[in-house]
Every structure is written in C-alpha cells, then in structure tokens.
Design a protein around this motif. Structure first.
Motif, short mmCIF file in Angstrom:
data_model
loop_
_atom_site.label_atom_id
_atom_site.label_comp_id
_atom_site.label_asym_id
_atom_site.label_seq_id
_atom_site.Cartn_x
_atom_site.Cartn_y
_atom_site.Cartn_z
N LEU A 24 0.84 -1.21 0.00
CA LEU A 24 0.00 0.00 0.00
C LEU A 24 0.87 1.26 0.00
CD1 LEU A 24 -2.93 1.08 0.07
CD2 LEU A 24 -2.82 0.98 2.57
N PHE A 27 2.50 1.69 -3.42
CA PHE A 27 1.50 2.29 -4.32
C PHE A 27 1.52 3.81 -4.18
CE2 PHE A 27 -2.60 4.43 -4.23
CZ PHE A 27 -2.98 4.31 -5.55
N ARG A 35 3.81 11.34 -10.82
CA ARG A 35 3.37 12.71 -11.14
C ARG A 35 4.53 13.56 -11.65
NH1 ARG A 35 0.79 14.21 -6.15
NH2 ARG A 35 -0.70 12.65 -6.87
N ILE A 54 -1.33 -2.51 -5.79
CA ILE A 54 -2.68 -2.64 -5.22
C ILE A 54 -3.27 -4.02 -5.54
CG2 ILE A 54 -5.08 -1.79 -5.36
CD1 ILE A 54 -3.28 -0.09 -3.61
N ALA B 31 -5.19 8.74 -6.03
CA ALA B 31 -4.03 8.32 -5.22
C ALA B 31 -3.64 9.43 -4.26
CB ALA B 31 -2.86 7.95 -6.13
N GLU B 32 -3.70 10.67 -4.73
CA GLU B 32 -3.36 11.79 -3.86
C GLU B 32 -4.40 11.94 -2.74
OE1 GLU B 32 -2.70 15.49 -5.90
OE2 GLU B 32 -1.75 16.37 -4.13
N ARG B 35 -4.17 9.42 0.18
CA ARG B 35 -3.16 9.71 1.20
C ARG B 35 -3.76 10.46 2.39
NH1 ARG B 35 0.86 12.39 -2.04
NH2 ARG B 35 1.09 10.27 -2.85
N LEU B 40 -6.77 3.62 7.64
CA LEU B 40 -6.07 2.75 6.69
C LEU B 40 -7.06 2.06 5.76
CD1 LEU B 40 -3.28 0.81 8.64
CD2 LEU B 40 -2.98 2.37 6.69
N ALA B 41 -8.24 1.70 6.29
CA ALA B 41 -9.24 1.02 5.46
C ALA B 41 -9.72 1.95 4.35
CB ALA B 41 -10.41 0.54 6.32
N ARG B 43 -8.10 4.51 3.15
CA ARG B 43 -6.97 4.72 2.22
C ARG B 43 -6.87 3.56 1.25
NH1 ARG B 43 -0.85 5.18 4.52
NH2 ARG B 43 0.22 4.59 2.61
N ALA B 44 -7.02 2.33 1.75
CA ALA B 44 -6.94 1.15 0.88
C ALA B 44 -8.07 1.17 -0.14
CB ALA B 44 -7.00 -0.12 1.71
N SER B 47 -7.41 3.85 -2.80
CA SER B 47 -6.27 3.39 -3.59
C SER B 47 -6.70 2.30 -4.57
CB SER B 47 -5.17 2.84 -2.67
OG SER B 47 -4.71 3.83 -1.78
N THR B 48 -7.61 1.44 -4.14
CA THR B 48 -8.13 0.39 -5.02
C THR B 48 -8.91 0.99 -6.19
OG1 THR B 48 -8.21 -1.20 -3.21
CG2 THR B 48 -9.66 -1.64 -5.07
N ALA B 50 -8.31 3.92 -7.45
CA ALA B 50 -7.27 4.49 -8.32
C ALA B 50 -6.67 3.42 -9.22
CB ALA B 50 -6.18 5.15 -7.46
#
Lengths: 218, 218
Positions: A24, A27, A35, A54, B31-32, B35, B40-41, B43-44, B47-48, B50
């Motif tokens: 993670l 990623f 970027r 991911i 993705a930005e 962050r 964390l969940a 964020r994951a 991210s998924t 993305a």
C-alpha cells in the motif's frame, strides 16, 4: 471471527501485515513519483507499477479476510516504520524514482520468494500469485541504462543512491524485527536452513547487486 | 505504423485519448486523495479505485497499440483541459474526495455507456470491458450517507459540492469539444438519435441526480 480450518498463525498475520502495508505504501509513493515523470509515457508506466502493488495488496486483503482478519488491523503495527523508510529515501529526481521503483520491486520479490517456503500452503499459494505478477519495472531498466551510458557522473550518483536504498531497507527491516518478537522468531526459524538471518541478508545483497548491474550501476 | 483491418478513425482516436487521460489523471488524483484518508481502510479503498482506473487505461493503451498508435500521443491534446478540471475541483476534505470519486466514477461510466453504440465493434468491446469493471465506489456511498445523516450542515455543503462538480465537468467537456472539431462532429452525429448534445447532457444530469440521491445529497 470466522476462521476456516487453516487460520493463519500470529506470525503469518504479522508477515502478511508487513507485506500488505509494504504494497500500500509503495503504491502511494510510486503514484506520487509518477506525477513528476518527464513524459506522459513514463508517467503511465510508473502509474502501472503502482496499480500492480494494489493488485498484490488486494490478494493479501482477501486472504486475511477469509480468516476474518481485517487487513487494516494486520498492517497497523508496521505503518510508522515503513513510512519512516520512505521518508528517508524520498527520490529527488525522476531517475532516482526509477532506481527506487526497480530495486524496491526486486527486494520485495526476493522477500516473497524467501518466505514462500516457510508459510502454510494457503499462504504459500498467495505468495506465488504475487510473485507471478512482478516484473513491471523493465522500462526502468531501459531508462536508467540509457541515462547512465550518456553521463558517467549521473551513473556514479545513482550507484550511490542504489547502495543507500539497500542500506536503509536493511536498517528498517532490522528495526521491524527488533520490535516484533513473533515475526523475528518466524524469520529465524524459516531462514535456519539457509544460514539464518545473516544468510538471508547475504541472499538479498547478492540479488540487489545483480539488479544494480542490470541498471548499469555496478 | 502497423494497422489492422479496422484502424480507428481520427475521431475514435481522439475519443480514446480523452478517455485514457481521464483515467490516468483520475488515478493520480485518487491516489493523492487516498493519502489524506482518516483510516487505513479508507486509504486502501480509495487506492483500489485508483488502481482500477489504471486497469481501464491499459485496456485503451493496448487497444490503440494494436493499431500502432501510442496512447501518449492520443492523450496529449487533452492534458491541459483535464488538468484544469481537476485543479478547479480539488477536494478540501476526505468527504469531498469521496463525493468526487463516486460522482466522477459514475459520470465516466455514463459517458462510456453513451459512446459504446457510436464506435466500431472493436472499440465497442473495449468500452464494454471497461464498464464491466466499474462499481468500485460503493464504500463511498456508505461513508457519505453516514456522515450526512449525522450532520445536516455537512450534508448541505456536500450537496453544493456535488452540484459544482457536475457544473465544472460540463463546462470543461464543452471546452474540449469546442477545441476539437472531429470529436465534436462525432458526438453530434452519435448523440443525434437521442436528442443530440442537449439530450446527452440531460441524460448525464438525470443520472448525476440519481447518484446524488444515493449519497443522501438530493
């Protein structure tokens, strides 16, 4: 908690937690580095590497989920140390990003390959599936080689950078192990046949050296 | 250039270029935003989403590649305008990020669905494959609904934000079309049966309204 017949041991959960947060956070850093790419093609390639992380993260998430374990809980103990690794190795240029992406991808694959034989068969299958999906960084090899061939001073700077990345990775891995007794015991037992932790570090160093060579940095 | 029997028309290449950069830039922004997730969940999950954009991007890249067209060339004309859309809609909070991710995902799917019938069969298959892989944003629905139920002032602010996102998307889409004659003609011809561009905008507005409702923002 719903557990199947093969609930992972506490050490396996820690191992999967550190791998999941490794994916993670990789990623996140690759997406940030993408970027700053000098071309759209380079940006797309580093973004593709980020997306692959991911894919691996989700394999681990699903695997833990089948035993009723939330991946966020498994990752939590490792966030600060892995973030500290990335903070200490933030690339300052596109070529540093590529070198980090390439060497980091390889280090990750080394680690998966080593632990594949130490874990239960279900987790071993997961590790094999992740390994089968590595190798997205060949473009980095071409770009770094070309940049180094054209500029020996650049080559020397990137060679230093590559050595520093390994040093920081080993230092941070040692700190993870020092803080997590079960994970430490698991690694000591697992690596016993091949010369223990010192043997494991030598294996990783040798593979890192080969990768430096492929980048034109040895 | 190696072209098969069904080389895409110039308008199709433009369409695929704008879609490809839409995916690549959505990856970057998600993705930005990931962050800044509070957990964390979360964020994951972002991210998924993305990473899924990169999956779609690569389908387009491969499709164009089979006709010898570099996706970077097809995307280049659209970078500035799509970047301008994102700059004008940069989320200032996690909930704004979730609303943008959810509504943006839906708008993208609307657009793919509309154009699926206007393109050659090979490109139509590609569009169907992308559409089959949407729907990664259900978690956003749950989080936004819960936040709005607990806080009516929050709900009002996010409802304004959702309307602004549609306004900016329509404004920027009109600017893209104004600058690209072939793409404009393609859309005018394609949307003719369903009431032309005005009909297309109404379809998108109606679907956007339904999505606002599902978020608890209507």
């Amino acid at each position: 908690m719903t557990t199947g017949g093969d609930a992972p041991t506490a050490a396996t959960v820690e191992l999967l937690g550190v791998l999941a947060y490794g994916e993670l956070s990789a990623f996140d850093r690759l997406a940030e580095d993408a970027r700053a790419a000098p071309t759209l093609a380079g940006r797309a390639q580093l973004s593709t590497m980020a997306a692959a992380e991911i894919g691996h993260f989700r394999l681990i998430e699903d695997h833990l989920g089948r035993s009723g374990i939330a991946v966020a809980d498994a990752m939590a103990p490792f966030v600060a140390l892995i973030d500290s690794y990335h903070a200490s190795t933030a690339p300052r240029s596109w070529l540093e990003s590529l070198v980090k992406a390439y060497l980091g991808d390889g280090l990750g694959a080394d680690f998966y390959r080593e632990v594949a034989g130490w874990v239960d068969p279900g987790t071993g299958d997961l590790v094999q599936r992740v390994l089968a999906d590595t190798g997205h960084s060949a473009f980095a090899e071409r770009e770094v080689q070309a940049a180094c061939a054209a500029n020996p001073a650049q080559r020397d700077r990137l060679a230093l950078w590559g050595r520093r990345l390994l040093g920081e990775a080993v230092t941070h891995a040692q700190r993870v192990v020092a803080e997590r007794d079960e994970l430490a015991e698991f690694i000591v037992l697992g690596s016993g046949e091949k010369g223990g932790v010192a043997g494991l570090i030598r294996t990783v160093q040798t593979a890192h050296g080969r990768r430096m060579g492929r980048l034109g940095l040895s």
